[in-house]
Design a protein around this motif. Structure first.
Motif, PDB file in Angstrom:
ATOM      1  N   GLU A 239       0.841  -1.195   0.000  1.00  0.00           N
ATOM      2  CA  GLU A 239       0.000   0.000   0.000  1.00  0.00           C
ATOM      3  C   GLU A 239       0.878   1.247   0.000  1.00  0.00           C
ATOM      4  OE1 GLU A 239      -3.581   2.133   2.627  1.00  0.00           O
ATOM      5  OE2 GLU A 239      -2.704   0.215   3.277  1.00  0.00           O
ATOM      6  N   LYS A 240       0.609   2.140  -0.926  1.00  0.00           N
ATOM      7  CA  LYS A 240       1.443   3.334  -1.097  1.00  0.00           C
ATOM      8  C   LYS A 240       1.067   4.420  -0.074  1.00  0.00           C
ATOM      9  CE  LYS A 240       3.580   1.976  -4.931  1.00  0.00           C
ATOM     10  NZ  LYS A 240       3.025   0.616  -5.074  1.00  0.00           N
ATOM     11  N   PRO A 241       2.058   5.128   0.456  1.00  0.00           N
ATOM     12  CA  PRO A 241       1.776   6.247   1.363  1.00  0.00           C
ATOM     13  C   PRO A 241       1.006   7.357   0.653  1.00  0.00           C
ATOM     14  CG  PRO A 241       4.082   5.575   1.520  1.00  0.00           C
ATOM     15  CD  PRO A 241       3.497   4.870   0.322  1.00  0.00           C
ATOM     16  N   LYS A 242       0.256   8.127   1.426  1.00  0.00           N
ATOM     17  CA  LYS A 242      -0.537   9.221   0.874  1.00  0.00           C
ATOM     18  C   LYS A 242       0.232  10.534   0.873  1.00  0.00           C
ATOM     19  CE  LYS A 242      -4.072   6.331   0.932  1.00  0.00           C
ATOM     20  NZ  LYS A 242      -3.465   5.220   1.705  1.00  0.00           N
ATOM     21  N   VAL A 243       1.416  10.549   1.495  1.00  0.00           N
ATOM     22  CA  VAL A 243       2.266  11.745   1.527  1.00  0.00           C
ATOM     23  C   VAL A 243       3.639  11.369   0.985  1.00  0.00           C
ATOM     24  CG1 VAL A 243       1.028  12.783   3.463  1.00  0.00           C
ATOM     25  CG2 VAL A 243       3.027  11.320   3.906  1.00  0.00           C
ATOM     26  N   LYS A 244       4.399  12.374   0.569  1.00  0.00           N
ATOM     27  CA  LYS A 244       5.703  12.113  -0.038  1.00  0.00           C
ATOM     28  C   LYS A 244       6.835  12.076   0.984  1.00  0.00           C
ATOM     29  CE  LYS A 244       8.735  13.648  -3.815  1.00  0.00           C
ATOM     30  NZ  LYS A 244       9.974  13.743  -3.017  1.00  0.00           N
ATOM     31  N   ASP A 245       6.812  12.994   1.939  1.00  0.00           N
ATOM     32  CA  ASP A 245       7.920  13.113   2.890  1.00  0.00           C
ATOM     33  C   ASP A 245       7.419  13.118   4.323  1.00  0.00           C
ATOM     34  OD1 ASP A 245      10.192  13.631   0.992  1.00  0.00           O
ATOM     35  OD2 ASP A 245       8.939  15.363   0.479  1.00  0.00           O
ATOM     36  N   VAL A 246       8.235  12.542   5.214  1.00  0.00           N
ATOM     37  CA  VAL A 246       7.960  12.599   6.647  1.00  0.00           C
ATOM     38  C   VAL A 246       9.225  13.085   7.353  1.00  0.00           C
ATOM     39  CG1 VAL A 246       7.348  11.321   8.731  1.00  0.00           C
ATOM     40  CG2 VAL A 246       6.285  10.710   6.541  1.00  0.00           C
ATOM     41  N   GLU A 247       9.059  14.089   8.172  1.00  0.00           N
ATOM     42  CA  GLU A 247      10.150  14.575   9.022  1.00  0.00           C
ATOM     43  C   GLU A 247       9.881  14.101  10.451  1.00  0.00           C
ATOM     44  OE1 GLU A 247      11.936  18.687  11.003  1.00  0.00           O
ATOM     45  OE2 GLU A 247      10.319  18.791   9.527  1.00  0.00           O
ATOM     46  N   PHE A 248      10.768  13.266  10.978  1.00  0.00           N
ATOM     47  CA  PHE A 248      10.707  12.874  12.382  1.00  0.00           C
ATOM     48  C   PHE A 248      11.532  13.900  13.160  1.00  0.00           C
ATOM     49  CE2 PHE A 248      10.229   8.799  10.074  1.00  0.00           C
ATOM     50  CZ  PHE A 248       8.982   8.431  10.558  1.00  0.00           C
ATOM     51  N   ARG A 249      10.842  14.725  13.918  1.00  0.00           N
ATOM     52  CA  ARG A 249      11.510  15.857  14.564  1.00  0.00           C
ATOM     53  C   ARG A 249      11.746  15.571  16.043  1.00  0.00           C
ATOM     54  NH1 ARG A 249       8.274  21.238  13.840  1.00  0.00           N
ATOM     55  NH2 ARG A 249       8.408  20.538  11.672  1.00  0.00           N
ATOM     56  N   VAL A 250      12.991  15.693  16.458  1.00  0.00           N
ATOM     57  CA  VAL A 250      13.383  15.385  17.831  1.00  0.00           C
ATOM     58  C   VAL A 250      13.117  16.584  18.739  1.00  0.00           C
ATOM     59  CG1 VAL A 250      15.302  14.758  19.343  1.00  0.00           C
ATOM     60  CG2 VAL A 250      15.145  13.758  17.054  1.00  0.00           C
ATOM     61  N   TYR A 251      12.366  16.332  19.815  1.00  0.00           N
ATOM     62  CA  TYR A 251      12.085  17.352  20.821  1.00  0.00           C
ATOM     63  C   TYR A 251      12.667  16.932  22.163  1.00  0.00           C
ATOM     64  CZ  TYR A 251       8.699  19.926  17.930  1.00  0.00           C
ATOM     65  OH  TYR A 251       8.108  20.680  16.948  1.00  0.00           O
ATOM     66  N   GLN A 252      13.138  17.917  22.900  1.00  0.00           N
ATOM     67  CA  GLN A 252      13.650  17.659  24.242  1.00  0.00           C
ATOM     68  C   GLN A 252      12.518  17.645  25.261  1.00  0.00           C
ATOM     69  OE1 GLN A 252      16.604  20.442  25.525  1.00  0.00           O
ATOM     70  NE2 GLN A 252      17.158  19.276  27.354  1.00  0.00           N
ATOM     71  N   GLN A 253      11.494  18.460  25.037  1.00  0.00           N
ATOM     72  CA  GLN A 253      10.381  18.552  25.963  1.00  0.00           C
ATOM     73  C   GLN A 253       9.060  18.407  25.210  1.00  0.00           C
ATOM     74  OE1 GLN A 253      10.609  18.668  29.182  1.00  0.00           O
ATOM     75  NE2 GLN A 253      12.822  18.999  29.352  1.00  0.00           N
ATOM     76  N   LEU A 254       8.175  17.581  25.748  1.00  0.00           N
ATOM     77  CA  LEU A 254       6.875  17.401  25.108  1.00  0.00           C
ATOM     78  C   LEU A 254       6.052  18.684  25.132  1.00  0.00           C
ATOM     79  CD1 LEU A 254       5.683  13.876  26.325  1.00  0.00           C
ATOM     80  CD2 LEU A 254       6.599  14.517  24.098  1.00  0.00           C
ATOM     81  N   THR A 255       6.237  19.508  26.160  1.00  0.00           N
ATOM     82  CA  THR A 255       5.468  20.750  26.233  1.00  0.00           C
ATOM     83  C   THR A 255       5.827  21.695  25.089  1.00  0.00           C
ATOM     84  OG1 THR A 255       7.119  21.525  27.844  1.00  0.00           O
ATOM     85  CG2 THR A 255       5.042  20.673  28.717  1.00  0.00           C
ATOM     86  N   ALA A 256       7.090  21.692  24.677  1.00  0.00           N
ATOM     87  CA  ALA A 256       7.494  22.513  23.532  1.00  0.00           C
ATOM     88  C   ALA A 256       6.852  21.975  22.252  1.00  0.00           C
ATOM     89  CB  ALA A 256       9.012  22.524  23.400  1.00  0.00           C
ATOM     90  N   ALA A 257       6.802  20.653  22.132  1.00  0.00           N
ATOM     91  CA  ALA A 257       6.147  20.055  20.965  1.00  0.00           C
ATOM     92  C   ALA A 257       4.662  20.400  20.954  1.00  0.00           C
ATOM     93  CB  ALA A 257       6.351  18.543  20.983  1.00  0.00           C
ATOM     94  N   TYR A 258       4.044  20.427  22.129  1.00  0.00           N
ATOM     95  CA  TYR A 258       2.621  20.744  22.210  1.00  0.00           C
ATOM     96  C   TYR A 258       2.363  22.174  21.737  1.00  0.00           C
ATOM     97  CZ  TYR A 258      -2.117  21.024  24.105  1.00  0.00           C
ATOM     98  OH  TYR A 258      -3.468  21.172  24.249  1.00  0.00           O
ATOM     99  N   SER A 259       3.241  23.080  22.090  1.00  0.00           N
ATOM    100  CA  SER A 259       3.095  24.465  21.630  1.00  0.00           C
ATOM    101  C   SER A 259       3.198  24.545  20.117  1.00  0.00           C
ATOM    102  CB  SER A 259       4.174  25.349  22.273  1.00  0.00           C
ATOM    103  OG  SER A 259       4.000  25.432  23.667  1.00  0.00           O
ATOM    104  N   ASP A 260       4.143  23.810  19.550  1.00  0.00           N
ATOM    105  CA  ASP A 260       4.269  23.785  18.090  1.00  0.00           C
ATOM    106  C   ASP A 260       3.042  23.170  17.428  1.00  0.00           C
ATOM    107  OD1 ASP A 260       6.673  25.057  17.990  1.00  0.00           O
ATOM    108  OD2 ASP A 260       7.870  23.309  17.415  1.00  0.00           O
ATOM    109  N   LEU A 261       2.475  22.164  18.070  1.00  0.00           N
ATOM    110  CA  LEU A 261       1.268  21.533  17.533  1.00  0.00           C
ATOM    111  C   LEU A 261       0.125  22.538  17.471  1.00  0.00           C
ATOM    112  CD1 LEU A 261       0.008  18.712  16.723  1.00  0.00           C
ATOM    113  CD2 LEU A 261      -0.827  18.623  19.083  1.00  0.00           C
TER     114      LEU A 261
END
Length: 535
Positions: A239-261
């Motif tokens: 089954e082919k992916p529906k997107v072309k690229d995926v960036e796995f982005r490393v975060y030090q704190q989940l709260t910072a990731a939540y703000s970006d979300l």
């Protein structure tokens, strides 16, 4: 030591090591242009490793799930179905398994995938001098023991036999009915010839840009403590992916990731931080999601210590804990109170197998505790890097009030530090542990955690009758008979209470407005084939 299963986080189900660098600035969620050309970003922690047989934690597993295709995956009923395998056929006694591969799979460098690629990868993983963290997954295969020790007797397992380019046989040391389910785990991915600099010797550079046979391929190299980029592999036959690229982005704190979300600067956050659980449904609206997951949080007793050698002491402590209140007040209902020793997602799960010992009954708990001569002071050790302080403090407050004892929480800097002390049998009191299944089987919870020689039995628990029942379940000719034996083994745990079941986890995650159809599996991984750009 089994580490992928052991859970470091209270919200994350698997062992993780937080990335050391900052979150990564800017970045896009869904890209402009057609949906098929979209790029999406997903939060991860810095992986420990990216070699399949050495990847034993969540973030590495998430990356490899895009780079590789498993032999089998699991349907809605958690039964295995073939993906890279054409068929997985057992002998009548479940001891010899014939695996036929689907034709048409190629590695990202163009190499055709063959039976040799699985045999070579598994032998590499099992060979003790290679120090692979998931080596123990091959222990059921005949000949595994000959590859162990400082000076192994052999370099290859006698239980692996090539039949033809697309077929190989696996002979187990003993019959195991759930071996097909086991094949969905990360350790059983293949490796291309290019991964090796010589037979059985892994190329030093392989891990920096792993070559797999999955729906995505590496785009550049692993940018440590920052990110990993992958792109769609157009020659993938599944089954082919529906997107072309995926960036796995490393975060030090989940709260910072939540703000970006929240600002649409990150597309998927696999775990909502505990601090944001109460506001996330409002903050994210329809982009706040939950789904079943297989994690199991519990408190373990050092049963080898006199203070905790009496099952009545252990049962009394369990009865003095109000699981429902802590789940409600600390976890905002995002987890489920546990009164059984295996996850509700499994076939064979039964509610409330702990019986009276799992029910909150402070009056009876104090009475039983005093009669059994429980200690006047209780220590609960936990890893300080896992977000456990609030619930440990709440548990201690309940034990103080309900048992009339002194109780303190003791934080170790990291999960590895706690495990090291426990392995050395240093005094830690009760200690928090977590577990997540590697594949859907009751044995995957019971055997490693509670068998006398279980690889993650850190509490010194031993019951010969329990060991016998688990072994008989593994060798049973049918799933129904296996489950019956496993359930009888679980009943023994309820009598002995070597651990206190506390909570079963859920995936509690969020995504940006730029993506849709975000699905997470029982192992807390985003389904990279299903995710789509929203426009």
């Amino acid at each position: 030591m089994r580490v992928r299963r052991l859970a470091a986080w209270t919200a994350l189900p698997l062992v993780v090591t937080l990335g050391l660098a900052a979150c990564g600035s800017g970045g896009n969620g869904g890209s402009s242009g057609s949906a098929q050309d979209a790029a999406v970003s997903i939060q991860i922690s810095e992986p420990q490793h990216l070699v399949p047989t050495n990847t034993t934690e969540t973030s590495g597993s998430q990356v490899l799930a895009g780079l590789f295709s498993p032999l089998v995956d699991y349907d809605a009923q958690n039964k295995p179905y073939e993906v890279a395998a054409q068929s997985v056929t057992p002998s009548d006694n479940n001891k010899v398994w014939t695996i036929k591969l689907k034709d048409g799979f190629t590695f990202h460098n163009g190499e055709k995938v063959t039976a040799d690629d699985y045999i070579n990868a598994w032998n590499y993983g099992a060979y003790a001098p290679n120090g692979q963290g998931a080596s123990y997954f091959f222990e059921k295969i005949a000949g595994y023991q000959d590859l162990q020790g400082e000076k192994p007797k052999a370099k290859t397992m006698s239980g692996l036999k090539k039949v033809d380019d697309l077929t190989f046989q696996v002979t187990l040391a003993e019959p195991y009915i759930d071996f097909k389910s086991m094949l969905g785990y990360t350790a059983f991915y293949p490796l291309p010839e290019a991964a090796f600099s010589a037979p059985g010797v892994l190329n030093d550079s392989y891990e920096q840009a792993p070559i797999g046979q999955g729906p995505f391929k590496m785009k550049g190299t692993w940018q440590h403590d920052s990110k990993l980029d992958v792109e769609r592999y157009d020659a993938y036959p599944g089954e082919k992916p529906k997107v072309k690229d995926v960036e796995f982005r490393v975060y030090q704190q989940l709260t910072a990731a939540y703000s970006d979300l929240q600002s649409d600067n990150l597309d998927v956050l696999p775990t909502i931080p505990t601090e944001n659980l109460s506001t996330a449904p409002t903050d994210l609206g329809d982009n706040y999601q939950t789904s079943p997951m297989s994690s199991f949080q519990f408190l373990a007793f050092p049963t080898f210590e006199k203070d905790y050698s009496n099952p009545d002491v252990r049962k009394a402590i369990s009865m003095a804990i109000d699981r429902d209140e802590i789940t409600k007040s600390i976890f905002k209902g995002s987890q489920q109170s546990a009164r059984s020793f295996v996850s509700p997602v499994l076939p064979g799960y039964r509610d409330n197998t702990t019986g009276a010992a799992g029910q909150f009954n402070p009056a009876e708990a104090k009475k039983l505790y005093q009669a059994a001569g429980g200690p006047s002071k209780i220590t609960i050790s936990y890893n300080g890097d896992g977000g456990h302080k609030d619930w440990v403090d709440a548990t201690c407050n309940q034990l103080k009030a309900n048992l009339g004892v002194d109780c303190v929480g003791s934080a170790e800097p990291k999960f590895a530090d706690l495990l090291t002390k426990v392995e050395k049998k240093q005094p830690v009191g009760l200690f928090r542990m977590g577990w997540v299944m590697d594949y859907p089987s009751m044995e995957d919870y019971l055997g490693p955690l509670y068998s006398t020689n279980g690889s993650s039995n850190y509490y010194g628990y031993s019951n010969p009758e329990f060991d016998r029942l688990v072994k008989e379940g593994s060798a049973a000719p049918t799933q129904a008979e296996a489950i019956k034996k496993y359930q009888q083994a679980e009943d023994i745990l309820a009598k002995d209470m070597p651990v206190i079941p506390l909570r079963f986890g859920e995936n509690v995650y969020g995504h940006s407005s730029k993506v849709k159809n975000v699905q997470m599996d029982l192992f807390q991984r985003v389904n990279l084939v299903k995710i789509e750009a929203a426009s």
